[in-house]
Every structure is written in C-alpha cells, then in structure tokens.
Scaffold this motif. Structure first.
Motif, mmCIF file in Angstrom:
data_model
loop_
_atom_site.group_PDB
_atom_site.id
_atom_site.type_symbol
_atom_site.label_atom_id
_atom_site.label_comp_id
_atom_site.label_asym_id
_atom_site.label_seq_id
_atom_site.Cartn_x
_atom_site.Cartn_y
_atom_site.Cartn_z
ATOM 1 N N TYR A 162 -15.641 71.841 -14.187
ATOM 2 C CA TYR A 162 -15.028 72.065 -15.492
ATOM 3 C C TYR A 162 -14.003 73.188 -15.381
ATOM 4 O O TYR A 162 -14.317 74.275 -14.890
ATOM 5 N N LEU A 163 -12.792 72.923 -15.850
ATOM 6 C CA LEU A 163 -11.732 73.932 -15.831
ATOM 7 C C LEU A 163 -11.645 74.618 -17.188
ATOM 8 O O LEU A 163 -11.755 73.969 -18.227
ATOM 9 N N ASP A 164 -11.435 75.904 -17.161
ATOM 10 C CA ASP A 164 -11.239 76.688 -18.380
ATOM 11 C C ASP A 164 -9.744 76.835 -18.648
ATOM 12 O O ASP A 164 -8.912 76.564 -17.774
ATOM 13 N N ASP A 165 -9.397 77.290 -19.849
ATOM 14 C CA ASP A 165 -7.992 77.534 -20.176
ATOM 15 C C ASP A 165 -7.361 78.437 -19.123
ATOM 16 O O ASP A 165 -7.973 79.417 -18.682
ATOM 17 N N GLY A 166 -6.158 78.101 -18.717
ATOM 18 C CA GLY A 166 -5.437 78.919 -17.760
ATOM 19 C C GLY A 166 -5.826 78.670 -16.316
ATOM 20 O O GLY A 166 -5.382 79.389 -15.434
ATOM 21 N N GLU A 167 -6.649 77.660 -16.069
ATOM 22 C CA GLU A 167 -7.029 77.330 -14.701
ATOM 23 C C GLU A 167 -6.419 75.995 -14.301
ATOM 24 O O GLU A 167 -6.165 75.140 -15.140
ATOM 25 N N MET A 168 -6.198 75.845 -13.008
ATOM 26 C CA MET A 168 -5.654 74.590 -12.496
ATOM 27 C C MET A 168 -6.368 74.215 -11.212
ATOM 28 O O MET A 168 -6.858 75.084 -10.478
ATOM 29 N N ALA A 169 -6.435 72.930 -10.957
ATOM 30 C CA ALA A 169 -6.986 72.430 -9.705
ATOM 31 C C ALA A 169 -5.815 71.951 -8.859
ATOM 32 O O ALA A 169 -4.966 71.195 -9.326
ATOM 33 N N VAL A 170 -5.765 72.416 -7.633
ATOM 34 C CA VAL A 170 -4.740 71.997 -6.694
ATOM 35 C C VAL A 170 -5.412 71.019 -5.731
ATOM 36 O O VAL A 170 -6.366 71.377 -5.038
ATOM 37 N N LEU A 171 -4.940 69.776 -5.725
ATOM 38 C CA LEU A 171 -5.540 68.728 -4.908
ATOM 39 C C LEU A 171 -4.698 68.491 -3.667
ATOM 40 O O LEU A 171 -3.478 68.387 -3.749
ATOM 41 N N THR A 172 -5.369 68.419 -2.518
ATOM 42 C CA THR A 172 -4.693 68.103 -1.261
ATOM 43 C C THR A 172 -5.527 67.057 -0.530
ATOM 44 O O THR A 172 -6.633 66.722 -0.957
ATOM 45 N N ARG A 173 -5.022 66.583 0.587
ATOM 46 C CA ARG A 173 -5.787 65.626 1.388
ATOM 47 C C ARG A 173 -7.055 66.250 1.952
ATOM 48 O O ARG A 173 -8.016 65.565 2.250
ATOM 49 N N ALA A 226 -3.603 71.202 -14.898
ATOM 50 C CA ALA A 226 -3.934 72.509 -15.475
ATOM 51 C C ALA A 226 -4.535 72.334 -16.862
ATOM 52 O O ALA A 226 -4.114 71.465 -17.618
ATOM 53 N N ALA A 227 -5.518 73.151 -17.184
ATOM 54 C CA ALA A 227 -6.150 73.142 -18.500
ATOM 55 C C ALA A 227 -5.474 74.194 -19.367
ATOM 56 O O ALA A 227 -5.325 75.329 -18.956
ATOM 57 N N GLU A 228 -5.066 73.809 -20.548
ATOM 58 C CA GLU A 228 -4.482 74.756 -21.497
ATOM 59 C C GLU A 228 -4.773 74.255 -22.905
ATOM 60 O O GLU A 228 -4.133 73.328 -23.385
ATOM 61 N N ARG A 229 -5.806 74.813 -23.528
ATOM 62 C CA ARG A 229 -6.254 74.474 -24.879
ATOM 63 C C ARG A 229 -6.785 73.055 -24.991
ATOM 64 O O ARG A 229 -6.952 72.550 -26.096
ATOM 65 N N LEU A 230 -7.000 72.381 -23.897
ATOM 66 C CA LEU A 230 -7.597 71.045 -23.915
ATOM 67 C C LEU A 230 -8.702 71.002 -22.873
ATOM 68 O O LEU A 230 -8.576 71.613 -21.820
ATOM 69 N N PRO A 231 -9.762 70.259 -23.142
ATOM 70 C CA PRO A 231 -10.801 70.159 -22.121
ATOM 71 C C PRO A 231 -10.275 69.386 -20.914
ATOM 72 O O PRO A 231 -9.551 68.399 -21.057
ATOM 73 N N LEU A 232 -10.603 69.861 -19.727
ATOM 74 C CA LEU A 232 -10.155 69.196 -18.518
ATOM 75 C C LEU A 232 -11.197 69.409 -17.435
ATOM 76 O O LEU A 232 -11.765 70.493 -17.307
ATOM 77 N N LEU A 233 -11.450 68.351 -16.689
ATOM 78 C CA LEU A 233 -12.400 68.460 -15.592
ATOM 79 C C LEU A 233 -11.892 67.688 -14.394
ATOM 80 O O LEU A 233 -11.055 66.795 -14.509
ATOM 81 N N LEU A 234 -12.418 68.058 -13.244
ATOM 82 C CA LEU A 234 -12.110 67.390 -11.994
ATOM 83 C C LEU A 234 -13.378 66.717 -11.519
ATOM 84 O O LEU A 234 -14.407 67.369 -11.338
#
Length: 115
Positions: A35-46, A2-10
């Motif tokens: 690119y994920l914005d604040d308050g977003e999360m990536a859910v990874l599955t198979r 999850a991105a929260e005040r930090l840059p995060l990408l998948l």
C-alpha cells in the motif's frame, strides 16, 4: 506510479506487478500487496520494485497478504467495483434503506429497472 490523494497499491506477483486503487481488482492475480501513502511512488524495473517518496528517498514498505476473497465484498448493486467507486467519488447520495434507486445510468441488480 505515484499516490497523491488517491488510494494506490502495488500487487506483487511471480515476476509481475499490478497497479490498482483497490486490492479486489487484482485479487485473482496475487494476494501480495504494497500500500502506497500520499507522496510515495513505486519504481518498477525488470529486477523488482522500490518505493520512494517525492524527494527520492527510499521508503521501506511491508508486503501485506490479503486474507479475504472477492465473495466477501459487497458491490452495492453495481455490476463492477469500478462503477461503485466512480459513483461514490462523484458524490452520489446514499441508497435508501429499501435499496431502490431511480436512475437512467444504474439500478441495483435484481430491481425492476435493471431487468
């Protein structure tokens, strides 16, 4: 993740995913990133991934293609991109115009202190 005040990408590869704060860290593995914005999360599955917000609502995010390569990036004298980010986040003063830094922990490459 999850991105929260930090840059995060998948990073989206062939049957694999990469998580990073900067595309340069995964460029040798994939050029496709979300690119994920604040308050977003990536859910990874198979079966793939999906992006959701913190209220569990689906968020549509584009897959961006990275057009540049690592040779175009300046590391600012640091041996690794991560060191550059750590020192910037810690509030290190900007380098002088001459590029000289007096520090026990780091000196720009090629300077007398780094040899």
């Amino acid at each position: 993740m999850a991105a929260e005040r930090l840059p995060l990408l998948l990073g989206v590869g062939e049957g694999e995913y990469f998580v990073a704060s900067d595309a340069s860290a995964i460029l040798e593995h994939t050029r496709s990133v979300v690119y994920l914005d604040d308050g977003e999360m990536a859910v990874l599955t198979r079966d793939g991934y999906r992006v959701r917000n913190l209220t569990d609502t689906h968020v549509e995010k584009p897959v961006n293609q990275i057009e540049w390569d690592l040779a175009t990036i300046e590391r600012g004298g640091y041996d690794h991109f991560m060191l550059k980010e750590i020192f910037r986040a810690a509030g290190e003063p900007q380098e002088h115009a001459s590029g000289a830094i007096c520090s026990r922990t780091r000196a720009p490459r090629g300077s007398a202190a780094s040899t």
